[in-house]
Write a protein that holds these residues in place. Sequence first.
Motif, mmCIF file in Angstrom:
data_model
loop_
_atom_site.group_PDB
_atom_site.id
_atom_site.type_symbol
_atom_site.label_atom_id
_atom_site.label_comp_id
_atom_site.label_asym_id
_atom_site.label_seq_id
_atom_site.Cartn_x
_atom_site.Cartn_y
_atom_site.Cartn_z
ATOM 1 N N GLU A 1 0.892 -1.153 0.053
ATOM 2 C CA GLU A 1 0.015 -0.066 0.014
ATOM 3 C C GLU A 1 0.851 1.289 -0.155
ATOM 4 O OE1 GLU A 1 -2.024 0.819 3.495
ATOM 5 O OE2 GLU A 1 -3.496 2.183 2.590
ATOM 6 N N GLY A 2 1.826 1.190 0.738
ATOM 7 C CA GLY A 2 2.766 2.492 0.837
ATOM 8 C C GLY A 2 2.366 3.868 1.694
ATOM 9 N N PRO B 1 3.618 3.233 7.628
ATOM 10 C CA PRO B 1 4.745 2.948 8.196
ATOM 11 C C PRO B 1 4.418 2.342 9.986
ATOM 12 C CG PRO B 1 3.821 5.397 8.445
ATOM 13 C CD PRO B 1 3.106 4.682 7.432
ATOM 14 N N PRO B 2 5.330 1.693 10.486
ATOM 15 C CA PRO B 2 6.691 1.286 9.788
ATOM 16 C C PRO B 2 6.511 0.221 8.743
ATOM 17 C CG PRO B 2 6.633 0.711 11.913
ATOM 18 C CD PRO B 2 5.267 1.251 11.602
ATOM 19 N N PHE C 1 6.127 2.147 3.662
ATOM 20 C CA PHE C 1 5.593 3.690 3.397
ATOM 21 C C PHE C 1 6.567 3.992 2.124
ATOM 22 C CE2 PHE C 1 9.558 5.293 5.247
ATOM 23 C CZ PHE C 1 9.848 4.313 6.026
ATOM 24 N N ILE C 2 6.314 5.354 1.559
ATOM 25 C CA ILE C 2 7.323 5.822 0.548
ATOM 26 C C ILE C 2 8.118 6.672 1.271
ATOM 27 C CG2 ILE C 2 7.070 7.068 -1.601
ATOM 28 C CD1 ILE C 2 5.166 4.635 -1.852
ATOM 29 N N ASN C 3 9.715 6.541 0.991
ATOM 30 C CA ASN C 3 10.466 7.435 1.637
ATOM 31 C C ASN C 3 10.756 8.438 0.700
ATOM 32 O OD1 ASN C 3 11.914 6.514 -0.614
ATOM 33 N ND2 ASN C 3 13.288 5.173 0.774
ATOM 34 N N ASP C 4 11.468 9.511 1.279
ATOM 35 C CA ASP C 4 11.779 10.638 0.663
ATOM 36 C C ASP C 4 12.134 10.569 -0.807
ATOM 37 O OD1 ASP C 4 11.220 12.210 2.884
ATOM 38 O OD2 ASP C 4 13.050 12.288 3.572
ATOM 39 N N LYS C 5 12.847 9.306 -1.230
ATOM 40 C CA LYS C 5 13.444 9.071 -2.605
ATOM 41 C C LYS C 5 11.973 8.989 -3.475
ATOM 42 C CE LYS C 5 17.908 8.012 -1.253
ATOM 43 N NZ LYS C 5 18.385 6.761 -0.645
ATOM 44 N N GLY C 6 10.963 8.422 -2.858
ATOM 45 C CA GLY C 6 9.917 7.966 -3.718
ATOM 46 C C GLY C 6 9.827 6.517 -3.719
ATOM 47 N N TRP D 1 8.692 -4.054 -6.670
ATOM 48 C CA TRP D 1 7.521 -3.406 -5.626
ATOM 49 C C TRP D 1 6.553 -2.765 -6.471
ATOM 50 C CZ3 TRP D 1 6.799 -5.099 -0.837
ATOM 51 C CH2 TRP D 1 7.868 -5.696 -0.157
ATOM 52 N N VAL D 2 5.355 -2.906 -6.184
ATOM 53 C CA VAL D 2 4.255 -2.002 -6.801
ATOM 54 C C VAL D 2 3.495 -1.584 -5.712
ATOM 55 C CG1 VAL D 2 4.293 -2.585 -9.211
ATOM 56 C CG2 VAL D 2 3.121 -4.002 -7.667
ATOM 57 N N THR D 3 2.744 -0.322 -5.630
ATOM 58 C CA THR D 3 2.002 0.041 -4.834
ATOM 59 C C THR D 3 0.386 -0.027 -5.379
ATOM 60 O OG1 THR D 3 2.391 2.463 -5.237
ATOM 61 C CG2 THR D 3 3.298 1.543 -3.427
ATOM 62 N N ASP E 1 -3.696 0.888 -4.231
ATOM 63 C CA ASP E 1 -5.016 1.422 -3.320
ATOM 64 C C ASP E 1 -5.400 0.166 -2.461
ATOM 65 O OD1 ASP E 1 -5.967 3.882 -2.678
ATOM 66 O OD2 ASP E 1 -7.895 3.135 -3.354
ATOM 67 N N GLY F 1 13.316 13.050 -3.919
ATOM 68 C CA GLY F 1 12.571 12.170 -5.154
ATOM 69 C C GLY F 1 11.138 12.116 -5.257
ATOM 70 N N PHE G 1 10.591 8.313 9.751
ATOM 71 C CA PHE G 1 10.684 7.798 8.487
ATOM 72 C C PHE G 1 10.941 8.729 7.441
ATOM 73 C CE2 PHE G 1 7.430 5.658 11.290
ATOM 74 C CZ PHE G 1 8.398 4.471 11.268
#
Lengths: 239, 294, 268
Positions: A28-29, A32-33, A36-41, A64-66, A68, B24, B239
């Motif tokens: 789902e992304g 967390p933990p 999740f989607i991190n800062d890099k996407g 990996w795919v996200t 809904d 990103g 995170f």
Amino acid sequence: MKKIVLTAAALALTAGMASAQTVRMGTEGAYPPYNFINDKGEVDGFERELGDELCRRAELTCEWVTNDWDSIIPNLLSGNYDTIMAGMSITPERDEVIDFTQPYYPPTASAYVATSPDADLTGVIAAQTGTIQAAHVAETGATLLEFPTPDETINAVRNGEADAVLADKDFLVPIVEESNGELVFVGDDVPLGGGIGMGLRESDTELKEKFDAAIQSMKDDGSLNELLKKWFGDDTTLF
Amino acid sequence: MFSFCSDPSSLEGLAWLSCYLTTGKHIEMYWALGTVLLLLAITAPTALAFGFGGAMAARSRFLPVSLFGRAYIAIVRGVPDIAFFMFFVIALDQLFEVIRHKLKCPDWPQDIWQGNDFVVCPEAKLPLGTAPQWVHETYGFFLAVLTFAIVFGAFAANVLFGAMRAVPRAQVETAEAYGMTQRQAFWRIIVPQMWVYALPGLSNLWMVLIKATPLLFLLGIEDIVYWARELGGAKTARFSDYPHPDWRMWYFLALLIFYLLFTRVSEIVLDRIMRRLTRGQATVAGEAQRKAAA
Amino acid sequence: MSCWETIADYGLRSLGIGERLLPRSDFTLCQQFTLIGSGLIWNIYFGTLSLLTGFFLANALALGKAARNPLLRKPAEWFIFVFRGSPLFIQFFFAYFLFLQLKSVYPFLAPLTAASLGALIVLVLNTAAYSAEIFYGALMSVPKGDIEAADAYGLTGWRRFRRIIWPTMMRLGWPAYTNEAIFLFHATTLVFFSGFPTTHQKGDALYYANYFADKTFNPFVPYPILAFYFILLTLTIIGIFGAINARLNRHLPRVQQPRIRLLPQFLR
């Protein structure tokens, strides 16, 4: 001419078949933990790290795919990806439709979080739509307030729309810690579900066996416990 | 992105913001903006083609075709677009895979439907299991375009159907008097003249189409609204290097401005096209243009 | 359990009457039809009330946009532009956010955060903007001759508007307004889907369709049922609006009367 094109296509196909199949991992992304989607996407979290390790042990190429949360199971069934690792608890209802590997996360406690320790747990309780927590609240007799994403359930408590939120405890712990006392745990933990496992299509028995074996090997050498400690803290339940 | 972004916790003010807006994840959002625009650019002509086909079918003299055209228009217009988006992509995907399955693996021993599972032979999978991620994304994009085109095609068909009938009957009669066949009269007289009648309806449809894009996430496309929600949600320091409280309001405000601007630009462009199309037409506005020029 | 019992238990579930727990297992077609139909009550509630209220606001806005005084014209123009130019999705988001803020300052405004009032207000404003644009367009195309004839009869001001201009404006704008009504009813499905939370599992038709799709993991049954209900609803709207259309145009000679055709002509 047409024939040549066709043979070329057939050749390309057989060539493609020889190389390893990519296993597509659906998540789902937004939890967390677990994931999740991190800062890099990119997809990140406990399940990302665990999934990559499982793929390495099972000698599979994974991607990996996200998706809904709402349509995460129908899309698995129709083959848009091959596994679900999205903090999904093993429940009898889900087990009827898809298969689960053995749990890679022990049966979780869910917990209530509110803005004050004397919040009314039979009042308005927020939960994410379609989760075991939502089903539980509906049964307790409290007013169930449903939101499509976990984020919105927390916001509902913050702004007073709901008295408390019921969610997986591990999702709530970092939020409570970072809220500087604004949010607190209320009442006893509620044990729900049979642990978290990886969801697969029922027809994919071979893949399920591979992942089952990989999870077992990580349980045996203790590396799964290491991961659990890393992402959920030293107090978390271990295998 | 920038060299000074390596330690975000030490940054403040504009420097922090410039690093934050170029993570990103934000870049993904900017790409999503491009995806939405591209989708609109492809969907509009495709939906128009579906609409034209639908209108032609509805006008057909052959009863089954006409019934089909009318049913397509009536059913799709009668149902909220969300209801279609919720299951159409999966349905289309399965339809394609079943067709490919029948063609490529005629002797496949197992059923396609095994309980709840939908299993076709690996050669029939779309895209193939070995395909890289971008192929999957392109295919998802293609399915989204097709779904949008089918839904909005029905609305376009309704507009075009009305526009074809709005062309003055005398024009067609004159064409027939000159000995044109029905087909000739249709292509040479009705089609060139119908656009001026169709344009108000079509521009309205374009506006509706723009505003339907926030539903793209239902079709498995990570669109700008998805990213606005994801990026705007509160982030804890554990995170993310850029923790912040719930900022969804600001992201949605940006989206609001984007949509308003887009609408405004569309209005101006469509206004120009309308003026261009009106030139020399036998309508009140065309007459007014002629008089103003004279 | 027979289907009648299911209807008795769940027919008014969306209003909180009847069985409290939604079905958990062994989902029958009857349950799906009943609950999704029950949810439709909310769609009809939102659609009808916002259409009726929005109609009056739309007339005022259309006149405002046509006014010469910029103090009237500019606000009307901006209102119409903002509500027509942004997705309903985003309007719901902002409205909910705003209502929450209002609630924390003035506690007596708490009902605004419930969908039954808050979402209704958004839908009223939204449909008012769209309808105002339609009525404004119609107002602009009222034939000059009609107004000249009214002047010749000595009709002025409000009476001229009430007797001559307004009926013609309605007549001209009605087909487009019919479409807007259909769109509005469709838009009501967004209320619980994106904007406002559901309480006690009292939701609209899409909410229950979504519930069943989620529980049965099969989207191919509940959504077509939802579609079926909406087609019925759309046909009803077309019927009612067609009747009003016929009344608005009753003075015209038969051949000129624009009909909203229900039965298509197959033979020409």
